[in-house]
Design a protein around this motif. Structure first.
Motif, PDB file in Angstrom:
ATOM      1  N   ASP A 161     -17.922 -49.429 -10.360  1.00  0.00           N
ATOM      2  CA  ASP A 161     -17.910 -49.216 -11.804  1.00  0.00           C
ATOM      3  C   ASP A 161     -18.146 -47.743 -12.129  1.00  0.00           C
ATOM      4  O   ASP A 161     -18.698 -47.001 -11.318  1.00  0.00           O
ATOM      5  CB  ASP A 161     -18.953 -50.097 -12.485  1.00  0.00           C
ATOM      6  CG  ASP A 161     -20.367 -49.826 -11.997  1.00  0.00           C
ATOM      7  OD1 ASP A 161     -20.600 -49.904 -10.779  1.00  0.00           O
ATOM      8  OD2 ASP A 161     -21.237 -49.522 -12.829  1.00  0.00           O
ATOM      9  N   HIS A 162     -17.714 -47.343 -13.327  1.00  0.00           N
ATOM     10  CA  HIS A 162     -17.851 -45.954 -13.777  1.00  0.00           C
ATOM     11  C   HIS A 162     -18.202 -45.948 -15.255  1.00  0.00           C
ATOM     12  O   HIS A 162     -17.907 -46.897 -15.977  1.00  0.00           O
ATOM     13  CB  HIS A 162     -16.540 -45.182 -13.577  1.00  0.00           C
ATOM     14  CG  HIS A 162     -16.170 -45.043 -12.140  1.00  0.00           C
ATOM     15  ND1 HIS A 162     -16.614 -44.015 -11.363  1.00  0.00           N
ATOM     16  CD2 HIS A 162     -15.425 -45.821 -11.333  1.00  0.00           C
ATOM     17  CE1 HIS A 162     -16.144 -44.166 -10.132  1.00  0.00           C
ATOM     18  NE2 HIS A 162     -15.422 -45.262 -10.094  1.00  0.00           N
ATOM     19  N   SER A 163     -18.794 -44.872 -15.685  1.00  0.00           N
ATOM     20  CA  SER A 163     -19.040 -44.682 -17.112  1.00  0.00           C
ATOM     21  C   SER A 163     -18.828 -43.211 -17.451  1.00  0.00           C
ATOM     22  O   SER A 163     -18.942 -42.339 -16.586  1.00  0.00           O
ATOM     23  CB  SER A 163     -20.445 -45.131 -17.496  1.00  0.00           C
ATOM     24  OG  SER A 163     -21.415 -44.356 -16.849  1.00  0.00           O
ATOM     25  N   VAL A 164     -18.496 -42.987 -18.717  1.00  0.00           N
ATOM     26  CA  VAL A 164     -18.307 -41.621 -19.218  1.00  0.00           C
ATOM     27  C   VAL A 164     -19.068 -41.514 -20.526  1.00  0.00           C
ATOM     28  O   VAL A 164     -18.866 -42.332 -21.434  1.00  0.00           O
ATOM     29  CB  VAL A 164     -16.814 -41.308 -19.468  1.00  0.00           C
ATOM     30  CG1 VAL A 164     -16.654 -39.944 -20.134  1.00  0.00           C
ATOM     31  CG2 VAL A 164     -16.022 -41.371 -18.169  1.00  0.00           C
ATOM     32  N   GLU A 165     -19.957 -40.531 -20.610  1.00  0.00           N
ATOM     33  CA  GLU A 165     -20.641 -40.269 -21.871  1.00  0.00           C
ATOM     34  C   GLU A 165     -19.968 -39.084 -22.551  1.00  0.00           C
ATOM     35  O   GLU A 165     -19.794 -38.026 -21.944  1.00  0.00           O
ATOM     36  CB  GLU A 165     -22.126 -39.962 -21.667  1.00  0.00           C
ATOM     37  CG  GLU A 165     -22.825 -39.747 -23.005  1.00  0.00           C
ATOM     38  CD  GLU A 165     -24.311 -39.461 -22.877  1.00  0.00           C
ATOM     39  OE1 GLU A 165     -25.091 -40.218 -23.476  1.00  0.00           O
ATOM     40  OE2 GLU A 165     -24.661 -38.476 -22.191  1.00  0.00           O
ATOM     41  N   ILE A 166     -19.595 -39.293 -23.798  1.00  0.00           N
ATOM     42  CA  ILE A 166     -19.041 -38.214 -24.603  1.00  0.00           C
ATOM     43  C   ILE A 166     -20.144 -37.765 -25.559  1.00  0.00           C
ATOM     44  O   ILE A 166     -20.556 -38.534 -26.433  1.00  0.00           O
ATOM     45  CB  ILE A 166     -17.793 -38.658 -25.394  1.00  0.00           C
ATOM     46  CG1 ILE A 166     -16.729 -39.207 -24.437  1.00  0.00           C
ATOM     47  CG2 ILE A 166     -17.257 -37.488 -26.212  1.00  0.00           C
ATOM     48  CD1 ILE A 166     -15.480 -39.744 -25.134  1.00  0.00           C
ATOM     49  N   PRO A 167     -20.626 -36.536 -25.400  1.00  0.00           N
ATOM     50  CA  PRO A 167     -21.709 -36.058 -26.271  1.00  0.00           C
ATOM     51  C   PRO A 167     -21.259 -35.980 -27.733  1.00  0.00           C
ATOM     52  O   PRO A 167     -20.101 -35.686 -28.026  1.00  0.00           O
ATOM     53  CB  PRO A 167     -22.018 -34.665 -25.731  1.00  0.00           C
ATOM     54  CG  PRO A 167     -21.385 -34.598 -24.386  1.00  0.00           C
ATOM     55  CD  PRO A 167     -20.242 -35.547 -24.402  1.00  0.00           C
ATOM     56  N   PHE A 168     -22.191 -36.258 -28.641  1.00  0.00           N
ATOM     57  CA  PHE A 168     -21.870 -36.138 -30.068  1.00  0.00           C
ATOM     58  C   PHE A 168     -21.419 -34.721 -30.419  1.00  0.00           C
ATOM     59  O   PHE A 168     -20.641 -34.534 -31.338  1.00  0.00           O
ATOM     60  CB  PHE A 168     -23.074 -36.512 -30.931  1.00  0.00           C
ATOM     61  CG  PHE A 168     -23.371 -37.977 -30.933  1.00  0.00           C
ATOM     62  CD1 PHE A 168     -22.384 -38.922 -31.192  1.00  0.00           C
ATOM     63  CD2 PHE A 168     -24.652 -38.422 -30.679  1.00  0.00           C
ATOM     64  CE1 PHE A 168     -22.659 -40.274 -31.203  1.00  0.00           C
ATOM     65  CE2 PHE A 168     -24.942 -39.783 -30.684  1.00  0.00           C
ATOM     66  CZ  PHE A 168     -23.943 -40.703 -30.948  1.00  0.00           C
ATOM     67  N   SER A 169     -21.872 -33.748 -29.649  1.00  0.00           N
ATOM     68  CA  SER A 169     -21.497 -32.356 -29.920  1.00  0.00           C
ATOM     69  C   SER A 169     -19.999 -32.116 -29.750  1.00  0.00           C
ATOM     70  O   SER A 169     -19.485 -31.099 -30.201  1.00  0.00           O
ATOM     71  CB  SER A 169     -22.279 -31.411 -29.005  1.00  0.00           C
ATOM     72  OG  SER A 169     -21.978 -31.683 -27.642  1.00  0.00           O
TER      73      SER A 169
END
Length: 177
Positions: A161-169
């Motif tokens: 499994d993988h995840s990607v966090e996209i910062p609010f910035s």
């Protein structure tokens, strides 16, 4: 009242996903007894609170199950996102201004992030196309929006499994959050 609604939703979600390994049919029980005596189907379920404020509740639910006779443990994640001011379950589209092309941005960002490294050439790019169904497994954190991709979704099953966090910035499609 919202809390009862949220708890009921989580209970229904977990039951729907994991009822089958915990309640095998008579035929499955015979198979297990004849071929894998002493081995049992198992489910391990956990969660992470991504964000809990007066306005939002965002949970990342992760379940691991092993089905007797399988060669591996499967991992599946789900997310639950609520606007606590209205009691409404949030859809990803609720976070963005209409016409903002947020799915194109999310698609491009996740593709770029997952392409980094040695597995990048094995990326299944159509599973990251800008379609809502490709990004339905998301949750909020204090820093951004995280998208989960269960094993076999964006790479071969062996990649996990993988995840990607996209910062609010990153100013994702003029988010309302």
């Amino acid at each position: 009242p919202f809390v009862r609604k949220i708890n009921q939703h989580i209970r229904e979600l977990a039951t729907a996903k994991y009822q089958w390994p915990l309640n095998p049919s008579a035929a499955e029980l015979v198979y297990i007894n004849d071929n894998h005596s002493g081995t049992f189907n198992t489910v391990n379920f956990t969660y992470e609170v991504g964000l809990a404020t007066d306005a939002f509740l965002s949970l990342n639910l992760v379940g691991y199950n092993y089905n007797v006779g399988s060669t591996r443990t499967d991992q599946e994640s789900s997310t639950v996102n609520y606007d606590l001011t209205t009691g409404k379950r949030l859809n990803l589209s609720d976070l963005f201004t209409r016409g903002s092309n947020y799915l194109e941005f999310i698609s491009r960002y996740c593709t770029d992030e997952l392409s980094i490294g040695s597995a990048g050439d094995r990326l299944i790019k159509q599973s990251l196309a800008p379609a809502a169904g490709n990004f339905e497994n998301w949750y909020l954190s204090p820093n951004g929006i995280t998208f989960n991709f269960d094993g076999c979704k964006v790479f071969g099953c062996a990649e996990g499994d993988h995840s990607v966090e996209i910062p609010f910035s990153e100013q994702i499609g003029r988010a309302h959050v």
